[in-house]
Write an enzyme that holds these catalytic residues in place. Sequence first.
Site, short mmCIF file in Angstrom:
data_model
loop_
_atom_site.label_atom_id
_atom_site.label_comp_id
_atom_site.label_asym_id
_atom_site.label_seq_id
_atom_site.Cartn_x
_atom_site.Cartn_y
_atom_site.Cartn_z
CE1 TYR A 56 -3.14 -3.18 0.94
CE2 TYR A 56 -4.22 -1.43 -0.33
CZ TYR A 56 -4.17 -2.74 0.12
OH TYR A 56 -5.17 -3.61 -0.25
CG ASN A 90 -12.34 3.45 -7.92
OD1 ASN A 90 -12.47 2.23 -8.05
ND2 ASN A 90 -12.68 4.31 -8.86
CG ASP A 92 -8.81 6.71 -7.29
OD1 ASP A 92 -8.99 5.82 -8.14
OD2 ASP A 92 -9.62 7.65 -7.10
CG HIS A 107 -14.18 -1.43 -1.43
ND1 HIS A 107 -14.21 -1.92 -2.72
CD2 HIS A 107 -15.30 -1.92 -0.82
CE1 HIS A 107 -15.29 -2.68 -2.87
NE2 HIS A 107 -15.97 -2.69 -1.74
N GLY A 180 -17.67 1.83 -14.69
CA GLY A 180 -16.36 1.18 -14.57
C GLY A 180 -16.21 0.20 -13.44
CB THR A 181 -17.78 -1.43 -10.95
OG1 THR A 181 -17.73 -2.59 -10.10
CG2 THR A 181 -19.23 -1.02 -11.16
CB SER A 182 -16.05 -6.41 -12.99
OG SER A 182 -15.63 -6.58 -11.63
N1 APR Z 1 -13.70 3.13 -18.71
C1 APR Z 1 -14.75 2.52 -18.09
N2 APR Z 1 -14.73 1.24 -17.64
C2 APR Z 1 -13.60 0.56 -17.82
C3 APR Z 1 -12.45 1.10 -18.45
C4 APR Z 1 -12.53 2.46 -18.89
N3 APR Z 1 -11.50 3.08 -19.49
N4 APR Z 1 -11.48 0.15 -18.47
C5 APR Z 1 -12.00 -0.95 -17.87
N5 APR Z 1 -13.27 -0.72 -17.49
C6 APR Z 1 -14.20 -1.61 -16.81
C7 APR Z 1 -13.95 -3.08 -17.02
O1 APR Z 1 -14.63 -3.53 -18.18
C8 APR Z 1 -14.55 -3.68 -15.75
O2 APR Z 1 -15.95 -3.92 -15.90
O3 APR Z 1 -14.03 -1.40 -15.42
C9 APR Z 1 -14.34 -2.58 -14.71
C10 APR Z 1 -13.20 -2.88 -13.76
O4 APR Z 1 -13.58 -4.02 -13.00
P1 APR Z 1 -12.60 -4.50 -11.82
O5 APR Z 1 -11.19 -4.49 -12.31
O6 APR Z 1 -13.19 -5.76 -11.27
O7 APR Z 1 -12.71 -3.33 -10.74
P2 APR Z 1 -13.87 -3.09 -9.69
O8 APR Z 1 -15.19 -3.53 -10.23
O9 APR Z 1 -13.75 -1.67 -9.25
O10 APR Z 1 -13.46 -4.05 -8.46
C11 APR Z 1 -14.27 -3.97 -7.31
O11 APR Z 1 -12.78 -5.47 -6.15
O12 APR Z 1 -10.68 -6.14 -5.56
C12 APR Z 1 -11.77 -5.44 -5.15
O13 APR Z 1 -11.69 -3.71 -3.58
C13 APR Z 1 -11.40 -4.00 -4.92
O14 APR Z 1 -12.79 -2.07 -5.21
C14 APR Z 1 -12.33 -3.24 -5.86
C15 APR Z 1 -13.45 -4.23 -6.09
#
Ligand code: APR
Length: 237
Positions: A56, A90, A92, A107, A180-182
Site C-alpha cells: 500500500y 476506489n 484513490d 472500500h 467502470g465496475t465489473s
Molecule cells: N472506462 C470505463 N470502464 C472501464 C475502463 C474504462 N476506461 N477500463 C476498464 N473498465 C471496466 C472493465 O470492463 C470492468 O468492468 O471497469 C471494470 C473494472 O472491474 P474490476 O477491475 O473488477 O474493478 P472493480 O469492479 O472496481 O473491483 C471492485 O474489487 O478487488 C476489489 O476492492 C477491490 O474495489 C475493488 C473491487
Amino acid sequence: MSRKQKLVVLTGAGVSAESGLDTFRDSGGLWGKYDPQVVASIDGWHRNKRLMIDFYNDLRVGLKDKKPNKAHLLIAQLEEKYNVTVITQNVDNLHERAGSTRIIHLHGELTKVRPEVGEYDRTFSEKEVIDIGYGTIDLGDLAPNGSQLRPHIVWFGESVPQIERAIEEVEQADIMLIVGTSLQVYPAAGLYRYADPHIPIYIIDPKDVAICDGRINHIKAVASEGMETFIREIEKN
Ligand code: APR
C-alpha cells in the site's frame, strides 16, 4: 426553485483507468500481478504485515502523480444541476481532486491510515483515522492508542462499514449511474437492487455488463466518452 434530482453514481476501477491506474480484473490488472488474498485480505495482514505495508505504500506514493480524468471531472460538474452522491469502490482520491463534494468510499482511502486495533474494541472510530497524504508508514509506526498503524482500506474478509449509508443513498435516487465496475464484489455489486424499480439505471463500461435488468441502459464506452453520452441522454429528459 424546483428540487434538484438526486443522482447516485457508483464507480469502480474503470473510472480511474484513463488516469493511468490499474483496474483489478482486466487483463494486466492488479489481481493478475498480485494475489488479493496475499496483499488485500485481513488474513494476509496477520500473515505478513511488512508485505502489505509495502504494497500500500507503493500504491499511495504512486497516486501522487496521477490526475483526475475527464470522467471524474464530468461527474463533479453534474453537481451544478443534480444532487450528486458518489459511492466509490476506489481507494484513490481522484473524485475529490476532480471537485466532487459528496463521496462515500466503500472500500476505504489510500491516503489514510488508522490503528490496527480500535480504542474501544477491534473496530475503529472515524476520529482515529489519520490522513497521511502520499506518505508511507512502517512496521513499528504506532497510532496514538499504541497499536500498529495500518492502511485505512477494507480488505477481503472485513466488513464494509459504509454500506448502510450507501444503501440509503441508492434508495433515494432519482437516477442511478454505474461507471467502470465489473460488479463482482459484494455488497457493492448488489447496491443497484435497492434502487426504486421505476428509476433509470445507466451503466458505462466498454465491455458487456454482468447484470441483465430491464431498467439498465448500457453505454458501451470508456468512462470519459460514456459520461458525455450519459449527460446528453439525461438532458433529453
Ligand atoms: N472506462 C470505463 N470502464 C472501464 C475502463 C474504462 N476506461 N477500463 C476498464 N473498465 C471496466 C472493465 O470492463 C470492468 O468492468 O471497469 C471494470 C473494472 O472491474 P474490476 O477491475 O473488477 O474493478 P472493480 O469492479 O472496481 O473491483 C471492485 O474489487 O478487488 C476489489 O476492492 C477491490 O474495489 C475493488 C473491487
